[in-house]
Motif scaffolding. Structure first.
Motif, PDB file in Angstrom:
ATOM      1  N   ILE A 249       0.840  -1.201   0.000  1.00 44.67           N
ATOM      2  CA  ILE A 249       0.000   0.000   0.000  1.00 44.67           C
ATOM      3  C   ILE A 249       0.873   1.248   0.000  1.00 44.67           C
ATOM      4  CG2 ILE A 249      -1.633   1.333   1.404  1.00 44.67           C
ATOM      5  CD1 ILE A 249      -2.779  -1.499   2.241  1.00 44.67           C
ATOM      6  N   ALA A 250       1.946   1.234   0.769  1.00 42.36           N
ATOM      7  CA  ALA A 250       2.861   2.381   0.833  1.00 42.36           C
ATOM      8  C   ALA A 250       3.510   2.659  -0.523  1.00 42.36           C
ATOM      9  CB  ALA A 250       3.933   2.140   1.893  1.00 42.36           C
ATOM     10  N   GLN A 251       3.636   1.625  -1.352  1.00 45.60           N
ATOM     11  CA  GLN A 251       4.194   1.795  -2.694  1.00 45.60           C
ATOM     12  C   GLN A 251       3.178   2.390  -3.671  1.00 45.60           C
ATOM     13  OE1 GLN A 251       5.593  -2.100  -3.784  1.00 45.60           O
ATOM     14  NE2 GLN A 251       7.387  -1.971  -2.457  1.00 45.60           N
ATOM     15  N   GLY A 252       1.934   2.547  -3.222  1.00 45.30           N
ATOM     16  CA  GLY A 252       0.912   3.168  -4.057  1.00 45.30           C
ATOM     17  C   GLY A 252       0.106   2.213  -4.916  1.00 45.30           C
ATOM     18  N   VAL A 253       0.217   0.923  -4.655  1.00 47.03           N
ATOM     19  CA  VAL A 253      -0.529  -0.062  -5.445  1.00 47.03           C
ATOM     20  C   VAL A 253      -2.029   0.058  -5.189  1.00 47.03           C
ATOM     21  CG1 VAL A 253      -0.869  -2.537  -5.838  1.00 47.03           C
ATOM     22  CG2 VAL A 253       1.441  -1.615  -5.548  1.00 47.03           C
ATOM     23  N   ALA A 254      -2.400   0.359  -3.972  1.00 48.58           N
ATOM     24  CA  ALA A 254      -3.803   0.511  -3.581  1.00 48.58           C
ATOM     25  C   ALA A 254      -3.863   1.488  -2.413  1.00 48.58           C
ATOM     26  CB  ALA A 254      -4.396  -0.835  -3.177  1.00 48.58           C
ATOM     27  N   PRO A 255      -5.016   2.139  -2.224  1.00 52.50           N
ATOM     28  CA  PRO A 255      -5.111   3.124  -1.141  1.00 52.50           C
ATOM     29  C   PRO A 255      -5.261   2.540   0.264  1.00 52.50           C
ATOM     30  CG  PRO A 255      -7.150   3.071  -2.402  1.00 52.50           C
ATOM     31  CD  PRO A 255      -6.175   2.170  -3.106  1.00 52.50           C
ATOM     32  N   ASP A 256      -5.763   1.293   0.350  1.00 52.07           N
ATOM     33  CA  ASP A 256      -5.975   0.695   1.669  1.00 52.07           C
ATOM     34  C   ASP A 256      -6.020  -0.825   1.544  1.00 52.07           C
ATOM     35  OD1 ASP A 256      -8.609   0.037   0.790  1.00 52.07           O
ATOM     36  OD2 ASP A 256      -9.324   1.986   1.474  1.00 52.07           O
ATOM     37  N   ARG A 257      -6.108  -1.498   2.679  1.00 52.12           N
ATOM     38  CA  ARG A 257      -6.086  -2.966   2.683  1.00 52.12           C
ATOM     39  C   ARG A 257      -7.255  -3.570   1.919  1.00 52.12           C
ATOM     40  NH1 ARG A 257      -4.454  -4.073   9.022  1.00 52.12           N
ATOM     41  NH2 ARG A 257      -2.231  -3.549   8.829  1.00 52.12           N
ATOM     42  N   ALA A 258      -8.440  -3.030   2.126  1.00 50.79           N
ATOM     43  CA  ALA A 258      -9.615  -3.578   1.453  1.00 50.79           C
ATOM     44  C   ALA A 258      -9.472  -3.450  -0.065  1.00 50.79           C
ATOM     45  CB  ALA A 258     -10.879  -2.875   1.934  1.00 50.79           C
ATOM     46  N   SER A 259      -8.987  -2.311  -0.525  1.00 54.41           N
ATOM     47  CA  SER A 259      -8.789  -2.110  -1.961  1.00 54.41           C
ATOM     48  C   SER A 259      -7.734  -3.066  -2.501  1.00 54.41           C
ATOM     49  CB  SER A 259      -8.368  -0.671  -2.243  1.00 54.41           C
ATOM     50  OG  SER A 259      -9.389   0.221  -1.883  1.00 54.41           O
ATOM     51  N   LEU A 260      -6.696  -3.308  -1.734  1.00 51.90           N
ATOM     52  CA  LEU A 260      -5.646  -4.228  -2.162  1.00 51.90           C
ATOM     53  C   LEU A 260      -6.190  -5.646  -2.281  1.00 51.90           C
ATOM     54  CD1 LEU A 260      -2.688  -4.585  -2.921  1.00 51.90           C
ATOM     55  CD2 LEU A 260      -2.181  -4.901  -0.489  1.00 51.90           C
ATOM     56  N   VAL A 261      -7.017  -6.065  -1.343  1.00 54.53           N
ATOM     57  CA  VAL A 261      -7.620  -7.398  -1.408  1.00 54.53           C
ATOM     58  C   VAL A 261      -8.534  -7.492  -2.629  1.00 54.53           C
ATOM     59  CG1 VAL A 261      -9.225  -8.991  -0.267  1.00 54.53           C
ATOM     60  CG2 VAL A 261      -7.421  -7.859   1.054  1.00 54.53           C
ATOM     61  N   ARG A 262      -9.335  -6.465  -2.881  1.00 54.51           N
ATOM     62  CA  ARG A 262     -10.204  -6.476  -4.067  1.00 54.51           C
ATOM     63  C   ARG A 262      -9.380  -6.579  -5.347  1.00 54.51           C
ATOM     64  NH1 ARG A 262     -13.454  -3.075  -0.844  1.00 54.51           N
ATOM     65  NH2 ARG A 262     -12.435  -1.188  -1.595  1.00 54.51           N
ATOM     66  N   LEU A 263      -8.289  -5.836  -5.420  1.00 49.72           N
ATOM     67  CA  LEU A 263      -7.412  -5.887  -6.580  1.00 49.72           C
ATOM     68  C   LEU A 263      -6.840  -7.295  -6.752  1.00 49.72           C
ATOM     69  CD1 LEU A 263      -5.749  -4.605  -8.879  1.00 49.72           C
ATOM     70  CD2 LEU A 263      -4.068  -3.937  -7.137  1.00 49.72           C
ATOM     71  N   ALA A 264      -6.370  -7.883  -5.678  1.00 49.30           N
ATOM     72  CA  ALA A 264      -5.798  -9.234  -5.744  1.00 49.30           C
ATOM     73  C   ALA A 264      -6.838 -10.251  -6.208  1.00 49.30           C
ATOM     74  CB  ALA A 264      -5.239  -9.630  -4.380  1.00 49.30           C
ATOM     75  N   LEU A 265      -8.064 -10.126  -5.726  1.00 51.15           N
ATOM     76  CA  LEU A 265      -9.115 -11.048  -6.135  1.00 51.15           C
ATOM     77  C   LEU A 265      -9.467 -10.876  -7.611  1.00 51.15           C
ATOM     78  CD1 LEU A 265     -11.421 -10.912  -2.999  1.00 51.15           C
ATOM     79  CD2 LEU A 265     -10.014 -12.839  -3.758  1.00 51.15           C
ATOM     80  N   ARG A 266      -9.513  -9.621  -8.087  1.00 52.31           N
ATOM     81  CA  ARG A 266      -9.784  -9.380  -9.508  1.00 52.31           C
ATOM     82  C   ARG A 266      -8.689  -9.974 -10.379  1.00 52.31           C
ATOM     83  NH1 ARG A 266     -11.355  -4.266  -7.696  1.00 52.31           N
ATOM     84  NH2 ARG A 266      -9.362  -3.374  -8.350  1.00 52.31           N
ATOM     85  N   GLU A 267      -7.433  -9.769  -9.983  1.00 50.94           N
ATOM     86  CA  GLU A 267      -6.314 -10.303 -10.762  1.00 50.94           C
ATOM     87  C   GLU A 267      -6.319 -11.831 -10.743  1.00 50.94           C
ATOM     88  OE1 GLU A 267      -2.721  -8.480  -9.359  1.00 50.94           O
ATOM     89  OE2 GLU A 267      -3.204  -6.564 -10.303  1.00 50.94           O
ATOM     90  N   TYR A 268      -6.625 -12.409  -9.610  1.00 50.19           N
ATOM     91  CA  TYR A 268      -6.691 -13.869  -9.506  1.00 50.19           C
ATOM     92  C   TYR A 268      -7.804 -14.419 -10.395  1.00 50.19           C
ATOM     93  CZ  TYR A 268      -7.386 -18.511  -7.516  1.00 50.19           C
ATOM     94  OH  TYR A 268      -7.537 -19.864  -7.364  1.00 50.19           O
ATOM     95  N   ALA A 269      -8.965 -13.792 -10.344  1.00 50.12           N
ATOM     96  CA  ALA A 269     -10.091 -14.245 -11.162  1.00 50.12           C
ATOM     97  C   ALA A 269      -9.770 -14.120 -12.648  1.00 50.12           C
ATOM     98  CB  ALA A 269     -11.349 -13.449 -10.811  1.00 50.12           C
ATOM     99  N   ALA A 270      -9.124 -13.043 -13.042  1.00 47.12           N
ATOM    100  CA  ALA A 270      -8.763 -12.853 -14.447  1.00 47.12           C
ATOM    101  C   ALA A 270      -7.780 -13.931 -14.898  1.00 47.12           C
ATOM    102  CB  ALA A 270      -8.175 -11.461 -14.659  1.00 47.12           C
TER     103      ALA A 270
END
Length: 55
Positions: free
Chosen positions: A22-43
């Motif tokens: 998150i500190a690297q700017g990949v996502a604004p918060d933990r929940a957003s990071l988890v959502r991003l990871a789930l989207r990438e995994y599903a894709a």
């Protein structure tokens, strides 16, 4: 699409890794990071399934 609630149990090391990501700017918060990871995994799973079906 209906919202789905998931519950994660992460250890301290996993939380620290998330916070560094998150500190690297990949996502604004933990929940957003988890959502991003789930989207990438599903894709990736969808791409694997599509490739498998094409064989």
């Amino acid at each position: 699409m209906a919202d789905t609630v998931i519950k994660l149990r992460l250890n301290q090391q996993q939380l620290e890794l998330m916070d560094r990501t998150i500190a690297q700017g990949v996502a604004p918060d933990r929940a957003s990071l988890v959502r991003l990871a789930l989207r990438e995994y599903a894709a990736a799973r969808k791409a694997d399934a599509t490739a498998e079906a094409a064989r």
